[in-house]
Design a protein around this motif. Structure first.
Motif, PDB file in Angstrom:
ATOM      1  N   LYS A 102     -11.812 -39.122 -11.471  1.00 45.05           N
ATOM      2  CA  LYS A 102     -11.656 -37.645 -10.918  1.00 45.05           C
ATOM      3  C   LYS A 102     -10.254 -37.888 -10.612  1.00 45.05           C
ATOM      4  N   THR A 103      -9.262 -37.965  -9.978  1.00 45.30           N
ATOM      5  CA  THR A 103      -7.972 -38.324  -9.345  1.00 45.30           C
ATOM      6  C   THR A 103      -7.456 -36.836 -10.151  1.00 45.30           C
ATOM      7  N   ALA A 136      -8.456 -34.895  -8.166  1.00 39.12           N
ATOM      8  CA  ALA A 136     -10.282 -33.635  -8.058  1.00 39.12           C
ATOM      9  C   ALA A 136     -10.109 -34.380  -6.401  1.00 39.12           C
ATOM     10  N   ASP A 137      -9.925 -33.431  -5.511  1.00 35.25           N
ATOM     11  CA  ASP A 137     -10.383 -34.161  -3.969  1.00 35.25           C
ATOM     12  C   ASP A 137     -11.668 -33.306  -3.028  1.00 35.25           C
ATOM     13  N   ARG A 138     -12.632 -32.441  -4.317  1.00 37.01           N
ATOM     14  CA  ARG A 138     -13.494 -31.703  -2.819  1.00 37.01           C
ATOM     15  C   ARG A 138     -14.619 -32.737  -3.626  1.00 37.01           C
ATOM     16  N   HIS A 179     -12.819 -23.512  -7.695  1.00 35.39           N
ATOM     17  CA  HIS A 179     -12.413 -23.968  -7.468  1.00 35.39           C
ATOM     18  C   HIS A 179     -12.300 -24.952  -8.894  1.00 35.39           C
ATOM     19  N   ARG A 229     -11.826 -29.511  -8.682  1.00 34.89           N
ATOM     20  CA  ARG A 229     -11.725 -29.642  -7.965  1.00 34.89           C
ATOM     21  C   ARG A 229     -12.434 -30.635  -7.561  1.00 34.89           C
ATOM     22  N   TYR A 230     -13.234 -30.780  -8.577  1.00 32.22           N
ATOM     23  CA  TYR A 230     -14.622 -31.697  -7.742  1.00 32.22           C
ATOM     24  C   TYR A 230     -14.610 -33.005  -7.904  1.00 32.22           C
TER      25      TYR A 230
END
Ligand code: PLP
Length: 467
Positions: free
Chosen positions: A176-177, A179-181, A244, A247-248
């Motif tokens: 998912k890069t 995305a960081d959450r 978000h 972002r997940y």
């Protein structure tokens, strides 16, 4: 020097494995263990061993930089769920190192598998040095995981549940890069590495540690109010997905909350959350490090009928070697995963034996051993709750993850009872924060109703005599 062609139909190692002397040696070992273990039944420590044991515990405390949670040092011998400690006491072990000894202690099949592993060429397997048993273990796990429709054809072995979860999150984040959450549940427990301490919902477990990524928490299912708690969780999920967008990188969940207090999930609860997550393209990770092998199906996500949502699944503890299972869609494209050690040769051999034993002991199925024994145990705990209304409420849990709330639900009371039971000869362990519960993880491949009767007898005595 010219080489002649190798016409063998088996390797030299196969010939060694099939050597009748090995079979005979294993028979002798099993016989010796059986003879000595037959003397084990619950008893207090031996006077003559008390001071040596106390000295060992002092040395352990000194060398590890603090006392252990409880004075447990095994003598090295057990019989099914019974274990002898180094002070000569024998306990009924219904916690098994938090669910590790699925066939109990000194099980002849597990010992034989460990002996087989001991004659392999190497102590540890790793990414550059795997033996055929690694392949067998990985294939067995993927076959079990896919038995009712989940698409999880890939598997990586690792040496701890935390490491299996690290790999799971790396796979999801890579997929998912940028995305960081991560989404998780209140009271989640994922392990104790830096990343897992971030994910784990216990402030004191991450004291002094920098956070590694942002985590948002959803409320877990409340069995007392399933519909309302599901609505709360789903509303919160929608709010966060809106706040978000994109972002997940993952939704990480224990299908049955373990360290958080033995709260079961359900098909309705998880479907209500997983469908919108799937629609939003958020990979779903089920952590089955504690729940694997405990319900009507090998995996709790199968027990709840969530096969279509499982993108990544982690297992550990009872499997002896830990693993991350994942779908083809999640297959990483870069060299993000590699380990010198994927597991000990003995862990892999005993893990294979463990999976076979769960099956041959008929643990699974709607009226399999797990369901029958769990119902039996829960009924007996319910009777104790009636007998000791101020000291026991419950039962709680799911399948062979069984718990009750002692007294006022405070940590202090639960710990006091847990240690009193330890002295009497029954091993259970605390879980949950508010309330704190005592949980049991009876070894599914060896527990009988007679063992549960014995546990209830010891618990009854403990409740009656607690100062
Ligand atoms: C649900 C869950 N995930 C992960 C872990 C971490 O496993 P390990 O202690 O092998 O790293 C645990 C350990 O209790 C667990 O219960």
């Amino acid at each position: 020097m010219s080489q002649t062609a190798n016409e063998s139909t088996e390797t030299v190692a196969d010939a060694l494995r099939n050597d009748p002397r090995l079979a005979q040696a294993k028979r002798l070992v099993a016989e010796a263990i059986g003879d000595h273990a037959s003397r084990l039944s619950v008893r207090p420590s031996a006077e003559s061993l008390k001071s040596t044991f106390a000295d060992l515990i002092d040395r352990l405390s000194a060398v590890r930089g603090g006392p252990p949670i409880w004075p447990y040092l095994s003598s090295g011998l057990g019989r099914g769920p019974y274990v002898e400690l180094a002070d000569g006491s024998v306990k009924l072990d219904f916690i098994c190192g938090i669910g590790v000894h699925g066939a109990g202690h000194s099980d002849p099949g597990m010992v034989a598998a460990a002996i087989d592993a001991a004659i392999e060429d190497t102590v540890m397997q790793g990414n550059l040095q795997q033996n055929p048993a690694s392949v067998v273990m990985m294939e067995k796990l993927t076959a079990l995981a896919q038995a009712s429709g989940a698409a999880l054809p890939h598997c990586l072995l690792s040496t701890s549940g935390a490491m299996a979860n690290e790999n799971a999150l790396k796979i999801a984040m890579h997929h998912k890069t940028p995305a960081d959450r991560v989404l998780a549940f209140d009271n989640a427990f994922a392990g104790r590495t830096f990343a897992m301490a971030t994910l784990t919902d216990r402030p004191n477990y991450r004291m002094g540690l920098p956070l590694t990524f942002p985590v948002d928490y959803l409320p877990f299912r409340d069995p007392a109010n399933p519909e309302r708690s599901t609505r709360w969780a789903v509303d919160e999920l929608h709010r966060l997905l809106k706040r978000h967008p994109g972002r997940y990188a993952a939704f990480w969940a224990e299908p049955i909350a373990g360290e958080g207090g033995y709260y079961p999930g359900s098909h309705e609860f998880f479907t209500a959350l997983c469908q919108p997550l799937k629609d939003a393209g958020v990979p779903i990770i089920f952590d089955e490090v504690q729940s694997f092998s405990r319900t009507s199906r090998p995996f709790a996500f199968q027990h709840y009928g969530l096969d279509e949502f499982a993108d990544i699944v982690t297992v550990g503890k009872i499997t002896q070697v830990c693993a991350t299972l994942y779908s083809s869609e999640m297959k990483p494209t870069g060299p993000i995963l590699s380990q010198t050690f994927t597991g000990a040769t003995a862990s892999i051999a005993t893990g294979i034996e463990m999976l076979d034993r769960l099956e041959s002991n008929h643990c699974f199925g709607p009226s399999g051993q797990n369901v029958q024994l769990a119902t039996y145990f829960q009924d007996a705990l319910a009777a104790l709750a009636t007998k000791y209304p101020d000291r026991v409420s419950g039962p709680y849990g799911e399948g062979m993850m069984v718990a009750f709330t002692p007294g006022d639900g405070s940590f202090d009371f639960a710990k006091k009872l847990m240690m009193h039971l330890f002295d009497i000869g029954l091993l259970g362990f605390v879980c949950g924060g508010d309330p704190t519960r005592i949980r049991f993880l009876p070894p599914p491949a060896t527990t009988t109703k007679a063992h549960i009767d014995h546990a209830i007898e010891l618990l009854d005595r403990g409740l009656a005599t607690l100062p």
